[in-house]
Write a protein that holds these residues in place. Sequence first.
Motif, short mmCIF file in Angstrom:
data_model
loop_
_atom_site.label_atom_id
_atom_site.label_comp_id
_atom_site.label_asym_id
_atom_site.label_seq_id
_atom_site.Cartn_x
_atom_site.Cartn_y
_atom_site.Cartn_z
N LYS A 24 2.59 -0.60 2.63
CA LYS A 24 1.95 -0.17 1.40
C LYS A 24 2.99 -0.05 0.28
CE LYS A 24 2.03 4.86 2.26
NZ LYS A 24 1.19 6.08 2.35
N ASN A 25 2.55 -0.32 -0.93
CA ASN A 25 3.38 -0.16 -2.13
C ASN A 25 4.71 -0.90 -2.01
OD1 ASN A 25 1.37 1.71 -2.96
ND2 ASN A 25 2.48 3.37 -1.96
N SER A 26 4.67 -2.11 -1.44
CA SER A 26 5.92 -2.82 -1.14
C SER A 26 5.85 -4.28 -1.57
CB SER A 26 6.22 -2.74 0.37
OG SER A 26 6.44 -1.40 0.77
N ASP B 93 6.79 1.88 3.33
CA ASP B 93 6.24 2.45 2.10
C ASP B 93 7.28 2.32 1.00
OD1 ASP B 93 4.95 3.84 0.10
OD2 ASP B 93 5.06 5.79 1.08
N SER B 94 6.89 1.68 -0.11
CA SER B 94 7.77 1.54 -1.27
C SER B 94 9.09 0.85 -0.89
CB SER B 94 8.04 2.90 -1.91
OG SER B 94 6.84 3.53 -2.29
N ASN C 263 2.23 -1.64 9.32
CA ASN C 263 1.58 -1.07 8.15
C ASN C 263 2.50 -1.17 6.93
OD1 ASN C 263 -0.76 0.10 9.69
ND2 ASN C 263 0.91 1.24 10.67
N ALA D 136 11.06 3.86 4.10
CA ALA D 136 10.53 4.26 2.79
C ALA D 136 11.65 4.18 1.77
CB ALA D 136 9.94 5.67 2.85
N SER E 272 6.12 1.03 9.95
CA SER E 272 5.51 1.59 8.75
C SER E 272 6.46 1.42 7.57
CB SER E 272 5.19 3.07 8.96
OG SER E 272 4.73 3.66 7.77
N SER F 105 0.39 -4.20 -2.20
CA SER F 105 1.67 -4.86 -1.94
C SER F 105 1.61 -6.32 -2.37
CB SER F 105 2.03 -4.76 -0.46
OG SER F 105 2.21 -3.42 -0.06
#
Length: 340
Positions: A268-270, A285-286, A266, A302, A283, A255
Amino acid sequence: MTLMAAVDASVKVAGLQDLTIHRSVSSIPFAGRYRLIDFALSNLVNADINSVGIFASQPFGSLIDHIGVGKSWDLDRRKEGLFFLPTTHQNGGIATVGSFRDFEEHLQFFEKSRQTHVVVTSSFVAGQLDYKEMLAHHLASGKDITEAVGASGSLKSYILSRRLMLELIRSYREKRILSIEDLVNLKKAPYSYGVYEYKGYFAIIDSIQQYFKESLGLLDENNRRLLFLPQAPIYTKVKDEPPTRYLDGSNVSNSMMANGSTILGNVKNSIISRAVTIGINASLDSCIIMQKCTIEENCELAYVIADKDVYIEKGVKLIGTADRPIVLRKGERVTKEDSQ
């Protein structure tokens, strides 16, 4: 230097409407800590162009706040420098770059310049155009107008002589042409047209899908290296904020994180902008989370784009897709009931 520049910050881009209700396309946040116009301005100043006019239509409050007098780009000068040139048209700009109607309103900007040639560029393309090299190519070609093109089409940047620019502004009604882009697309006589082939990285931001794709594409280190060149920095408005805090229980992977945030959940991919708060057990994601957003505990997001100042209450679940990300508009508040 023989170049001056006209940056068109008034172009209508219908595909970005959810992000441009309160701002122009040029001031949409990109890559965590930048605005789209930063790339156009940085390309110009890296080519030693120090006479830059920004042609803007409403709403441009966010743009003015960002660029100020141009200090972050070394354009706050007594002679030449940055000129903010608002248009009076209430309905905003047209859909093509380099409106002669807008240029006509500020004809003196072109008349009083000492430069011999003009760069006309959009403010929604992120790349590393070398205008010194493009000008040399233009002069060697002998063409009247040169357009920068990449592998997938036009980069919405053009070079022509100041003399020709003045001629076109004074005659566009008679010739029935709207803009520089319109003229180049129509290939109107008696002018000649050339192309400058740009082989570097670029991203054209003309829809929500493209914005989402190109933004998350920068999580690829190779793309970042191609866009952020050490010899040609991308400048932006400087903000003095502390480093982002990663508290116990947080987990961040693959990220981009700007300064001033507090992360307890958490990610991720952001891409996370400045001064964002992400709560415990949240959480992501993206996702693309813009400045000063708050995401409370136990949220699951997400494929979400959250504009500035969005507040997401605890327990909210929002799941979009790569092709259809969920867009939360600036200042929106989302409750658990809204997401069900």
